[in-house]
Each structure stands twice: as structure tokens, then as C-alpha cells.
Design an enzyme around this catalytic site. Structure first.
Site, PDB file in Angstrom:
ATOM      1  N   SER A  27       0.760  -1.288   0.045  1.00  0.00           N
ATOM      2  CA  SER A  27       0.155   0.075   0.134  1.00  0.00           C
ATOM      3  C   SER A  27       0.880   1.152   0.067  1.00  0.00           C
ATOM      4  CB  SER A  27      -0.889  -0.024   1.350  1.00  0.00           C
ATOM      5  OG  SER A  27      -1.705  -1.120   1.284  1.00  0.00           O
ATOM      6  N   ARG A  31       1.541   4.273  -3.054  1.00  0.00           N
ATOM      7  CA  ARG A  31       1.484   5.839  -2.679  1.00  0.00           C
ATOM      8  C   ARG A  31       2.557   6.503  -2.888  1.00  0.00           C
ATOM      9  NH1 ARG A  31      -2.184   2.568  -0.352  1.00  0.00           N
ATOM     10  NH2 ARG A  31      -4.321   3.520  -0.129  1.00  0.00           N
ATOM     11  N   GLY A  99      -6.003  -4.127  -7.727  1.00  0.00           N
ATOM     12  CA  GLY A  99      -7.156  -3.119  -7.652  1.00  0.00           C
ATOM     13  C   GLY A  99      -6.572  -1.699  -6.783  1.00  0.00           C
ATOM     14  N   SER A 172     -13.167   1.360   3.325  1.00  0.00           N
ATOM     15  CA  SER A 172     -12.382   1.068   2.305  1.00  0.00           C
ATOM     16  C   SER A 172     -11.343   2.197   2.264  1.00  0.00           C
ATOM     17  CB  SER A 172     -13.042   0.959   1.034  1.00  0.00           C
ATOM     18  OG  SER A 172     -12.107   0.750  -0.139  1.00  0.00           O
ATOM     19  N   ASP A 320      -6.912  -7.897   4.712  1.00  0.00           N
ATOM     20  CA  ASP A 320      -6.080  -8.744   3.747  1.00  0.00           C
ATOM     21  C   ASP A 320      -5.441  -9.924   4.226  1.00  0.00           C
ATOM     22  OD1 ASP A 320      -6.435  -6.920   1.583  1.00  0.00           O
ATOM     23  OD2 ASP A 320      -4.529  -5.932   2.023  1.00  0.00           O
ATOM     24  N   LYS A 347     -12.266  -9.255  -3.381  1.00  0.00           N
ATOM     25  CA  LYS A 347     -10.817  -9.191  -3.356  1.00  0.00           C
ATOM     26  C   LYS A 347     -10.342  -9.875  -4.507  1.00  0.00           C
ATOM     27  CE  LYS A 347     -10.409  -6.883   0.323  1.00  0.00           C
ATOM     28  NZ  LYS A 347     -10.152  -5.201   0.322  1.00  0.00           N
ATOM     29  N   ARG A 392      -2.424 -14.173  -1.858  1.00  0.00           N
ATOM     30  CA  ARG A 392      -2.671 -14.489  -0.503  1.00  0.00           C
ATOM     31  C   ARG A 392      -3.207 -15.847  -0.314  1.00  0.00           C
ATOM     32  NH1 ARG A 392      -0.818  -9.471   0.959  1.00  0.00           N
ATOM     33  NH2 ARG A 392      -1.577  -7.616   0.195  1.00  0.00           N
TER      34      ARG A 392
HETATM   35  C1  S3P Z   1      -5.718  -1.244  -0.007  1.00  0.00           C
HETATM   36  C2  S3P Z   1      -6.663  -1.226   0.771  1.00  0.00           C
HETATM   37  C3  S3P Z   1      -7.557  -2.463   0.952  1.00  0.00           C
HETATM   38  C4  S3P Z   1      -6.727  -3.764   0.758  1.00  0.00           C
HETATM   39  C5  S3P Z   1      -5.792  -3.628  -0.299  1.00  0.00           C
HETATM   40  C6  S3P Z   1      -4.802  -2.412  -0.347  1.00  0.00           C
HETATM   41  C7  S3P Z   1      -4.887  -0.001  -0.108  1.00  0.00           C
HETATM   42  O1  S3P Z   1      -8.541  -2.555   0.092  1.00  0.00           O
HETATM   43  O2  S3P Z   1      -7.710  -4.692   0.694  1.00  0.00           O
HETATM   44  O3  S3P Z   1      -5.039  -4.789  -0.436  1.00  0.00           O
HETATM   45  O4  S3P Z   1      -3.827   0.027  -0.440  1.00  0.00           O
HETATM   46  O5  S3P Z   1      -5.546   0.980   0.037  1.00  0.00           O
HETATM   47  P1  S3P Z   1     -10.033  -1.890   0.401  1.00  0.00           P
HETATM   48  O6  S3P Z   1      -9.897  -0.461   0.629  1.00  0.00           O
HETATM   49  O7  S3P Z   1     -10.805  -2.029  -0.780  1.00  0.00           O
HETATM   50  O8  S3P Z   1     -10.564  -2.448   1.583  1.00  0.00           O
END
Ligand code: S3P
Length: 442
Positions: A27, A31, A99, A172, A320, A347, A392
Site C-alpha cells: 500500500s 502511494r 485493485g 475502504s 487482507d 478481493k 494471499r
Molecule cells: C488497500 C486497501 C484495501 C486492501 C488492499 C490495499 C490500499 O482494500 O484490501 O489490498 O492500499 O488502500 P479496500 O480499501 O478495498 O478494503
């Protein structure tokens, strides 16, 4: 689908011992590229996750004209172009399995002067995008999806975005971050209201780069039109990757592992709380801060686990980690109940269905529910499990072999490279009896 690519073959039993690091936080790595690209000046990132997901984000920004130099393993130098310096990519941005890349970029690109097309692999093209497209539309964005509300996305440039106040229906971080990134380009204030805490890496990094973010109770607010300052950014090890080691060391008797330099942001530590409630022996050492994030070394020793009713409040803080946690539940004495976790169905795979199927194949009584699962702890036999291309799931079942009575074979493991590129080698170094096999013609 299952005949090609990498498989993991595991011999049963073993012990995990020693010290290890884990790859950089996924994550935070995403960013770092996004905000580094939008900043003024150079951002030097260290500890970057060189996994497929984050490389997809890096490549997207390169395609939009940002100079990003790989200066060594996990090291990137990003020449920021400022909030308005991105250029149209020559073609669609392919975000692979990621995602996070797609949802965050949807917000960021909604505020650009140029059109963008976002696509990804078959898993990403099944994942819901309306959850970001609808609130972005209320801000004035123009985004086209498939009729099912999925990618490919076409984002029309030149929209005039207005700040909104948006109450998220689910906790989220991807939706929150998407709207905050759009908010950088919006007129006025953008406020996101969370039903419960979700990871706050975007807010922390924006603040660390000098952008004013106001946080009050469950509300995050920023105003458009500011500037981000580039600088040095250290990415801690990924707690989500460390979670596999935590579960493996807990269930394999005689284990004692120190996982070094792990991010322990309180919006992410639900897995530690849940495993401790189950009886795990997990302790944090050498607590410190790096890049605006709390970091520690995590020691895990094997322990007798017991089944629990997982507190709903911890679910978003461990979202996760349920593939790993459900393996721990299979090795615990008694029943574990998971509720309020319907998000797991959308997911990288339907993690409720896929985990229940895999656990059942290994002889465990696991009953899926619309929003969770009941798992009766028991003896894990050997068997063959399909990860359905979900990194995972593959890593969780690799750990299950430590407590299994026979060989465990896991199919469709290529996507482990999205988040943990050297998983098999690193785990073998700790004592996991794992070998990787390539089949098919890819
Ligand atoms: C993430 C947020 C989560 C997580 C994903 C990474 C992120 O998803 O499951 O692996 O980096 O913001 P959600 O925000 O849809 O729960």
C-alpha cells in the site's frame, strides 16, 4: 488456467526459525510512486516493493511522462512533475492484478486535462469499480465502465471537479484514497467519512509531503490546489506479508522467528490482535518510526491456538490477512467464526469461497457464509489446492503445510509475485519445506 505457471509443492511439517525481513509494504509503495510523481522535486524511495502490483503503478507513471529511475533493489528516484505535470499516456494503462492501482488512479486521473484508459487482468476486470466511479461522478468526473460497473475504465479529461462530503458505505482505504486524490484537483473541500477505520497511509504520506489534511473522528478533509513536497521516503516491511510468517511460526511447534522492520500502523494490526486472541505468542520490539509510519520487529513463537469469534471491529484492520488467519483457525482447537467480512468476496478472488474450498480439500470442516465462515479446527491432511490466481491464498496454504500430515500442492501461484516476489526462497530460509515448479508453456 490451473495447468500453467508456478505451483508450490510442500512437504509436511517443519519448524520456522531465524530472522527475516519481508518485502516493502504494498500500500505504501503504491502511494510513494503516486505522490512522489505529483510532488515538486525529487522523491527518493527506499524499501519499495518490487512486486508486480507496484511495478504496474510505476510503469503507469512512466507512461504518463514521469522520470522514475531504479537505482537498486527497492530503490527508486522519482522526478516529481507537480500536480499538473502529468501527460497523456500513449495507450491504455495496464494495471495487471492491482485493485489499489486502478481505484487510486481513477481518482487521480479524473482531475487531469487528458483522457485515460485503465485496464487489468481477468481478476481485476471482475472487481467492482462503481464504488469509486459513483462518488467521483458526484464530484463532476466523467468515467465510463462496462455495463457491469467493471474495468476497463475510460476517464474523460478536462472535468471540473468539485469537493464533496462522502460517507463511505464500507470501510475502504481504496475508496477513501481515490476521493482524496481527486480532491487534490477539486474546487473546495473534499471530506470522506468512514464507517470504521481503514488504513491511513494516504493521509500520513500527504501530511509528510507538506499537504494539509484535517482528521476529525472518522472524517478526513483536504482542499484542492495545494502542493506536495518531494523528499526521502522509507517504506517499511509489509505487515500483510509478515502475517504468513506469523501464522506459520504460530502453528509449527518449536518455531521462533524475528521478522525485522515491519510496519505496525494501528490501522493494519488487526491480524496481531486476532492471532493474540487465539493464543498466539507475538511480541513487538525496537518500536520506532520511519517515513511517518510506526515500525517494529515482530517476534513470533509457536503457541497452542484456540478458536474464537473474531470481533467485527477488527475485520477492516485485518482485511487482507484472512487467508492466513483462516489457516490459523484450521489449526486451532475449537471453532472460529468470521462475520461482517463480505468484502472478502470481492478481493483478488472470492476469498470466502476459495478458502472454504481449499480448507475442505485439506480435510477441514469449513462452512462458508455470505459474510464469513465457520471453521472447525482439526487435522490437516495433505492435498491439492487451487489458489485461483490469488497471491494471499497461495501463501496461506503454503503455511498450512507446516501443520499438515501429507504433501500440500498449490496451483496457480504466479501472482505471489504481485506482493512477495521472493516468498519461496525466504520461507525456505526459515525452514519451510517448499519447492517451486513451473508447468505449461508460459
Ligand atoms: C488497500 C486497501 C484495501 C486492501 C488492499 C490495499 C490500499 O482494500 O484490501 O489490498 O492500499 O488502500 P479496500 O480499501 O478495498 O478494503
Amino acid at each position: 488456467m490451473t495447468g500453467n505457471g508456478a505451483s508450490f509443492n510442500l512437504r509436511p511439517g517443519g519448524t520456522l526459525q531465524g530472522r527475516t525481513g519481508v518485502p516493502g509494504d504494498k500500500s505504501i509503495s503504491h502511494r510513494a510512486v503516486m505522490l512522489g510523481a505529483l510532488a515538486e522535486g525529487t522523491t527518493r524511495v527506499r524499501g519499495f516493493l518490487d512486486g508486480m502490483d507496484c511495478l504496474a503503478t510505476r510503469n503507469a507513471f512512466r507512461a504518463m511522462g514521469v522520470s522514475i529511475t531504479d537505482t537498486g533493489p527497492g530503490a527508486l528516484d522519482i522526478q516529481g512533475v507537480g500536480l499538473h505535470g502529468l501527460q497523456a499516456a500513449p495507450g491504455p494503462l495496464d494495471l495487471g492484478n492491482s485493485g489499489t492501482s486502478m481505484r487510486l488512479l481513477a481518482g487521480l486521473l479524473a482531475g487531469q486535462a487528458f483522457d485515460s484508459d485503465l485496464t487489468g487482468d481477468s481478476s481485476l476486470q471482475r472487481r467492482p469499480m462503481k464504488r469509486v466511479v459513483e462518488p467521483l461522478s458526484t464530484m463532476g468526473a466523467h468515467i465510463r465502465t462496462t455495463v457491469g460497473g467493471t474495468a476497463p475504465l475510460h476517464i474523460r479529461g478536462g472535468a471540473h471537479l468539485r469537493g464533496v462530503r462522502y460517507a463511505m458505505p464500507v470501510a475502504s482505504a481504496q475508496i477513501k484514497s481515490c476521493l482524496l486524490l481527486a480532491g487534490l484537483y477539486a474546487e473546495g473541500e473534499t471530506t470522506v467519512v468512514e464507517p470504521g477505520p481503514s488504513r491511513d497511509h494516504t493521509e500520513r504520506m500527504l501530511s509528510a509531503m507538506g499537504y494539509e489534511v484535517r482528521i476529525r473522528a472518522r472524517e478526513v478533509t483536504l482542499s484542492g490546489g495545494g502542493t506536495l513536497r518531494g523528499g526521502d521516503l522509507e517504506v517499511p516491511g509489509d505487515l500483510s506479508s509478515a502475517a504468513f510468517v506469523m501464522v506459520g511460526a504460530s502453528i509449527a511447534s518449536g518455531s521462533d522467528v524475528m521478522i525485522e522492520n515491519v510496519g505496525v500502523n494501528p490501522t493494519r494490526t488487526g491480524v496481531i490482535d486476532i492471532l493474540r486472541l487465539m493464543g498466539a505468542d507475538i511480541t513487538l520490539h525496537n518500536a520506532r518510526h520511519a517515513g511517518g509510519e510506526p515500525v517494529a520487529d515482530v517476534r513470533v513463537r509457536s503457541a497452542a491456538l484456540k478458536g474464537i469469534d473474531i470481533p467485527a471491529a477488527l475485520v477492516p484492520l485485518a482485511i487482507d490477512e484472512f487467508p492466513a488467519i483462516l489457516v490459523a483457525a484450521a489449526c486451532a482447537e475449537g471453532e472460529t467464526w468470521l462475520h461482517d467480512a463480505a468484502e472478502l468476496r470481492v478481493k483478488e478472488s472470492d476469498r470466502i469461497a476459495v478458502m472454504a474450498d481449499g480448507l475442505t480439500r485439506l480435510g477441514i470442516d469449513a462452512v462458508p457464509a455470505p459474510d464469513g465462515m465457520r471453521v472447525q479446527g482439526g487435522r490437516l491432511s495433505g492435498g491439492t489446492v487451487d489458489s485461483h490466481g490469488d497471491h494471499r491464498i497461495a501463501m496461506a496454504f503454503a503455511m498450512a503445510a507446516l501443520a499438515a500430515e501429507g504433501d500440500v500442492n498449490i496451483r496457480d501461484c504466479d501472482n505471489v509475485n504481485t506482493s512477495f516476489p521472493d516468498f519461496a526462497a525466504r520461507m525456505a530460509g526459515l525452514g519451510l519445506n517448499i519447492s517451486e515448479e513451473r508447468t505449461g508453456h508460459e
